[in-house]
Design an enzyme around this catalytic site. Structure first.
Site, PDB file in Angstrom:
ATOM      1  N   ARG A 148      35.973  16.627  15.583  1.00 37.29           N
ATOM      2  CA  ARG A 148      34.857  17.566  15.561  1.00 37.29           C
ATOM      3  C   ARG A 148      34.911  18.373  14.264  1.00 37.29           C
ATOM      4  O   ARG A 148      35.959  18.523  13.639  1.00 37.29           O
ATOM      5  CB  ARG A 148      34.922  18.515  16.758  1.00 37.29           C
ATOM      6  N   LYS A 172      39.312  21.250  21.898  1.00 37.77           N
ATOM      7  CA  LYS A 172      38.794  22.223  22.858  1.00 37.77           C
ATOM      8  C   LYS A 172      39.882  22.640  23.842  1.00 37.77           C
ATOM      9  O   LYS A 172      40.711  21.817  24.246  1.00 37.77           O
ATOM     10  CB  LYS A 172      37.612  21.627  23.623  1.00 37.77           C
ATOM     11  N   HIS A 245      28.461  15.839  13.907  1.00 42.01           N
ATOM     12  CA  HIS A 245      28.651  15.083  15.146  1.00 42.01           C
ATOM     13  C   HIS A 245      28.149  13.647  15.019  1.00 42.01           C
ATOM     14  O   HIS A 245      28.574  12.771  15.762  1.00 42.01           O
ATOM     15  CB  HIS A 245      27.948  15.797  16.309  1.00 42.01           C
ATOM     16  N   ARG A 248      30.970  11.598  14.148  1.00 42.24           N
ATOM     17  CA  ARG A 248      31.795  11.400  15.353  1.00 42.24           C
ATOM     18  C   ARG A 248      31.173  10.302  16.222  1.00 42.24           C
ATOM     19  O   ARG A 248      31.876   9.425  16.741  1.00 42.24           O
ATOM     20  CB  ARG A 248      31.874  12.723  16.115  1.00 42.24           C
ATOM     21  N   HIS A 271      38.229  13.536  24.729  1.00 48.37           N
ATOM     22  CA  HIS A 271      37.360  13.781  25.878  1.00 48.37           C
ATOM     23  C   HIS A 271      38.197  13.924  27.142  1.00 48.37           C
ATOM     24  O   HIS A 271      39.104  13.130  27.396  1.00 48.37           O
ATOM     25  CB  HIS A 271      36.381  12.622  26.080  1.00 48.37           C
ATOM     26  N   TYR A 280      28.803   6.116  24.455  1.00 46.80           N
ATOM     27  CA  TYR A 280      28.901   5.344  23.221  1.00 46.80           C
ATOM     28  C   TYR A 280      28.974   3.842  23.465  1.00 46.80           C
ATOM     29  O   TYR A 280      29.174   3.074  22.523  1.00 46.80           O
ATOM     30  CB  TYR A 280      30.148   5.776  22.427  1.00 46.80           C
TER      31      TYR A 280
END
Length: 302
Positions: A148, A172, A245, A248, A271, A280
């Site tokens: 990110r 995150k 993004h 990404r 994730h 994806y």
């Protein structure tokens, strides 16, 4: 509504300290909560008195405003989290958003770049200048690892291990993960660190361990990286909107199109849920044709 504002601040602290939410997530949560509090003030309803009937009126107003299903769904999620917090603090006895069925968002297929577009971007930087070397290293890092933009801006010199070709990424919720990288990213970062970064650092005389610096020699920001990508698009004459993004998305799409395992890509992207990675699994028309021609017994054309 003074008491409500106090609980909003407490909710913000809860998101920061206990949930380790990103500044981006906190912004939208609080924006949605304050939007709902404005609605309650207009209706002369105290936030402790909200019940499913009030929630239905609120939803009706959202749809009257022609908001998208995605936006409505996000607001419901934010308010469900807020009232879950209030329930935990014994401010309310029940969460009025708990059993609310969220509107199904339309199928989302993330956009990505084709290899020809990437080639033009990688050829855009002036590799003799400090800023060009930095821009190339940033581009290689974003595409080469799928990280990110916040993770890219936060990288330090010690996070890069050239000996084994891995980078430590802080994602995150302060979760850490190691991502391998290839020779193109290694070469770009070596060039930048040994030359460009050293020259940029001379401008500020600042003692920082941050990997990427701005034109004044200070740690770069997320906004700075976005501006760099916009500049690269202009220099490459590629007609597209490029946000971090998208690189990404491109990383994940290319990995999966070339046969990478879905769970491996999930781990690389950081994730928490596999469903976040499954968006994806779309394939390009060219890739679909290749798979068909190589796999179907009667596809071979002589």
């Amino acid at each position: 509504m003074k008491k409500a504002e106090q609980y909003v601040q407490a909710f913000k602290s809860y998101l920061q300290v206990e949930k380790h939410a990103s500044s981006h997530t906190i912004y939208y949560y609080l924006n949605d909560v304050n939007f709902f509090l404005d609605f309650l003030q207009t209706e002369a309803i105290q936030f402790e008195q909200v019940d499913p009937g009030v929630v239905r009126v609120f939803l009706t107003q959202l749809y009257d405003r022609k908001l998208s299903r995605r936006t409505v769904s996000r607001k419901i999620s934010s308010l469900r989290a807020f009232y879950k917090f209030l329930e935990r603090e014994d401010v309310v006895s029940a969460n009025p958003f708990l059993r609310l069925v969220q509107p199904k968002a339309p199928a989302y297929v993330p956009s990505f770049l084709y290899e020809q577009e990437l080639d033009k971007l990688f050829d855009a930087s002036d590799l003799d200048s400090p800023l060009g070397q930095r821009d190339q290293a940033i581009l290689e890092s974003l595409y080469g690892t799928g990280m990110r933009v916040s993770e890219c801006a936060g990288m330090t010199l010690d996070d890069i291990d050239m000996s084994i070709g891995t980078v430590l990424v802080r994602g995150k919720g302060r979760k850490e993960r190691y991502i391998p990288f290839g020779s193109f990213m290694e070469k770009a970062i070596r060039t930048y660190v040994e030359d460009g970064r050293r020259r940029l650092l001379e401008k500020s005389q600042e003692n920082t361990d941050k990997l990427f610096l701005n034109s004044r020699g200070k740690p770069i920001t997320e906004r700075g990286i976005r501006l760099i990508l916009n500049k690269l698009v202009e220099q490459s004459a590629v007609h597209m909107h490029l946000h971090p993004h998208k690189l990404r998305h491109t990383f994940a799409t290319h990995m999966l199109n070339e046969g990478a395992d879905l769970r491996a890509v999930q781990e690389l992207l950081g994730h928490e849920h596999l469903s976040s990675t499954q968006i994806y699994t779309h394939v390009t028309k060219d890739r679909l044709r290749t798979i068909y021609m190589n796999s179907h017994p009667r596809a071979n054309r002589e």
